[in-house]
Write an enzyme that holds these catalytic residues in place. Structure first.
Site, mmCIF file in Angstrom:
data_model
loop_
_atom_site.group_PDB
_atom_site.id
_atom_site.type_symbol
_atom_site.label_atom_id
_atom_site.label_comp_id
_atom_site.label_asym_id
_atom_site.label_seq_id
_atom_site.Cartn_x
_atom_site.Cartn_y
_atom_site.Cartn_z
ATOM 1 N N GLY B 54 -3.610 2.368 10.190
ATOM 2 C CA GLY B 54 -2.672 2.049 11.249
ATOM 3 C C GLY B 54 -1.383 2.833 11.085
ATOM 4 O O GLY B 54 -0.975 3.150 9.963
ATOM 5 N N SER B 55 -0.747 3.187 12.200
ATOM 6 C CA SER B 55 0.562 3.838 12.135
ATOM 7 C C SER B 55 1.626 2.802 11.785
ATOM 8 O O SER B 55 1.359 1.606 11.764
ATOM 9 C CB SER B 55 0.869 4.513 13.467
ATOM 10 N N GLY B 56 2.826 3.279 11.511
ATOM 11 C CA GLY B 56 3.920 2.385 11.145
ATOM 12 C C GLY B 56 4.238 2.407 9.660
ATOM 13 O O GLY B 56 5.148 1.732 9.203
ATOM 14 N N HIS B 57 3.459 3.219 8.904
ATOM 15 C CA HIS B 57 3.676 3.310 7.458
ATOM 16 C C HIS B 57 4.174 4.696 7.059
ATOM 17 O O HIS B 57 4.050 5.090 5.901
ATOM 18 C CB HIS B 57 2.372 3.005 6.715
ATOM 19 N N LYS B 105 -7.579 2.457 2.618
ATOM 20 C CA LYS B 105 -6.873 1.273 2.130
ATOM 21 C C LYS B 105 -7.721 0.041 2.481
ATOM 22 O O LYS B 105 -8.336 -0.029 3.546
ATOM 23 C CB LYS B 105 -5.480 1.157 2.775
ATOM 24 N N ASP B 110 -10.208 -1.020 8.639
ATOM 25 C CA ASP B 110 -10.284 0.340 8.097
ATOM 26 C C ASP B 110 -11.622 0.571 7.416
ATOM 27 O O ASP B 110 -12.264 1.616 7.589
ATOM 28 C CB ASP B 110 -9.150 0.587 7.077
ATOM 29 N N HIS B 219 1.942 -4.978 6.371
ATOM 30 C CA HIS B 219 1.979 -5.337 7.796
ATOM 31 C C HIS B 219 2.699 -6.666 7.976
ATOM 32 O O HIS B 219 2.571 -7.316 9.007
ATOM 33 C CB HIS B 219 0.567 -5.470 8.352
#
Lengths: 331, 331
Positions: B54-57, B105, B110, B219
């Site tokens: 996921g994006s945001g990391h 991860k 995922d 998250h």
């Protein structure tokens, strides 16, 4: 106030101590007074570069100490100028016999304290030149400043002057190239939120959930105006257009584009800003030939960003590209 | 919600587009489906490394694409797994004939999506091995996860496996060294504030001004417990001690210490955490021989930090030290 600190009065000391432990291959930390020097300082025959200023803008300046950039950084208390009795010994510690350049952001306290330190160094037989960085186009005069403020353009001055010193330029030449960067670099920033200085304990200014401050200073000093929250492209336009205008950007110009985070903004958002700023520059016929995106000159946990444009020539490009080995900038 | 974005549904696309423009010397951005590859992919004869999530990391994972680290990164929507129909072509794009390693991860989505993509790649004749990163000692099973979560230790897995691939190791060897990192790396984090996913528009969880969450996931998944705000050294102890215990750290061990910011915490505070974490490690008789401090695996603008410890041996140290040239990690 929630911060990962132990004691507001100890945060700078403890942070710099941690920095020194993490980067012992690059730097040494001196205490009483506190400053950071290259591990191999002084470098015989090389012009020494010293910068400094209030803490809270990390990685500026200690993160830029190392080969190809600064020889010493002098951290003041949070958002508070370092004192001459710290700047002077830092200057002496990096004097390799070729003189020392002081790189000073244009804040009244910094100017005065570096001036006094330069006089003290001079009395000890060290030749000091000073370059003042004043890249922020948002406002003339401001809280803490006569004239324009020095902000993220400082990174370019320190990198390029550092490369000139590293290749063996003499003091006048290093100062001259630093002045050329100052003459060709402009910045403007935006705050989406305020930040809290640890010893104050409350936010440095108030901003409602619906508004943002265009032209913010890196200490939360007032900018040009407050506007309602807007899309990123619109905000980027409000930052980049004044920078391009003030720089007199012309078609065919080659530029470095630095999109700098204020500390609390996600990297993903900085790239959204970069994307549009680049389009605006290209819309004027400029070519973005070098880029830097990240948190380089921050305001603690402030949310926001700034856009910096440096007009390049062949020499400035070569000096920007020259090897650098510091904690925060390395290639 | 105040963010430097245009449209919540476009933020990942626009951010990755900006990333590609800023780092065109290192990467190429493919669209429909969206992924990022090394500019020179595929590298003939080299094992390809693909990660994603996921994006945001950010800078994870795209910031680690380049020589000596990842060959491709597949960004999902914010905090949402990338789909197999993006992972599979990314895998094909970096297959240089020596097979591809997926670094995943440990989140259910995922795992499933990389598994499906590996089957698709296999059907196309590409050999794929998978390594699952699960370094977070905070909790067993969690929101989105069976078993432990994968967090900041992922940086070490990607760096070290990337170096092994770069020196020419075959797929089994690269997978084996990646597994050795997984076996020797542990992390734990703290949140001082929540973060807001753009398309949600409200904070991912609630945390009062007086409390913090120990063992937070990247998250915002629940951690071990909430405690009243405490001094940095005390918080650092609560993160580092479980990491050392779980790792079975022994006197004489050599370690890499990574203090990672969650995105909204000033760098100065991360060094305060580093200072004490290092003391705790040294108190157990370990030697901190490598260090990394900064924002590497973030949770948008969340305030907080995590402590990661990797037990090193000579080979892992050499692979960590090997040259790397990516947007976010370079030496």
């Amino acid at each position: 106030m929630k911060k990962l600190i132990n004691d507001p009065s100890r945060v700078v000391d403890e942070s710099v101590e941690g920095f020194g432990l993490a980067h012992a291959d690059l730097v040494a930390v001196r205490t009483d007074p506190l400053f950071v020097v290259r591990a191999d300082a002084p470098v015989r025959g090389k012009v020494g570069l010293v910068s400094g200023g209030g803490s809270g803008h990390e990685p500026l300046h200690a993160g830029f100490v190392g080969r190809g950039m600064l020889d010493a950084a002098v951290p003041g208390a949070m958002f508070t100028s370092p004192t001459p009795d710290a700047i002077a010994p830092a200057t002496a510690a990096v004097d390799g016999g070729a003189g020392v350049l002081h790189i000073v952001k244009n804040y009244t306290g910094d100017i005065l304290n570096f001036e006094t330190a330069a006089e003290l160094a001079d009395a000890d037989g060290i030749e000091v030149r000073t370059v003042v960085v004043n890249d922020d186009v948002a406002v003339e005069d401001s809280l803490y400043t006569a004239g324009r403020r020095g902000v993220a353009g400082t990174v370019a001055v320190e990198k390029i002057a550092g490369a000139a010193a590293e290749r063996g330029d003499d003091l006048a030449s290093v100062a001259s190239v630093a002045e050329r960067v100052v003459a060709n670099v402009r910045s403007m920033g935006v705050a989406l939120s305020a930040c809290t200085v640890p010893h104050a304990g409350t936010p440095s200014f108030d901003l409602t959930d619906a508004e943002i401050e265009i032209g913010i200073g890196i200490h939360g000093e007032p900018g040009r105006r407050r506007i309602p929250m807007a899309p990123a492209d619109e905000i980027t336009d409000l930052l980049t257009t004044p920078v391009m205008d003030d720089l007199g950007l012309a078609s065919g110009d080659q530029v470095l584009l630095l999109v700098n985070g204020m500390g609390g903004t996600p990297l993903s958002e900085l790239y959204v800003v970069y994307r549009h700023a680049r389009r605006l520059l290209e819309g004027r016929g400029a070519t973005v030939s070098r880029s830097l995106v990240g948190n380089y000159v921050t305001s603690l946990e402030m949310q926001g960003a700034s856009v910096t444009v440096l007009r390049l020539d062949d020499e400035l490009t070569a000096l920007w590209d020259a090897p650098v080995h510091t904690a925060a900038l390395r290639w």
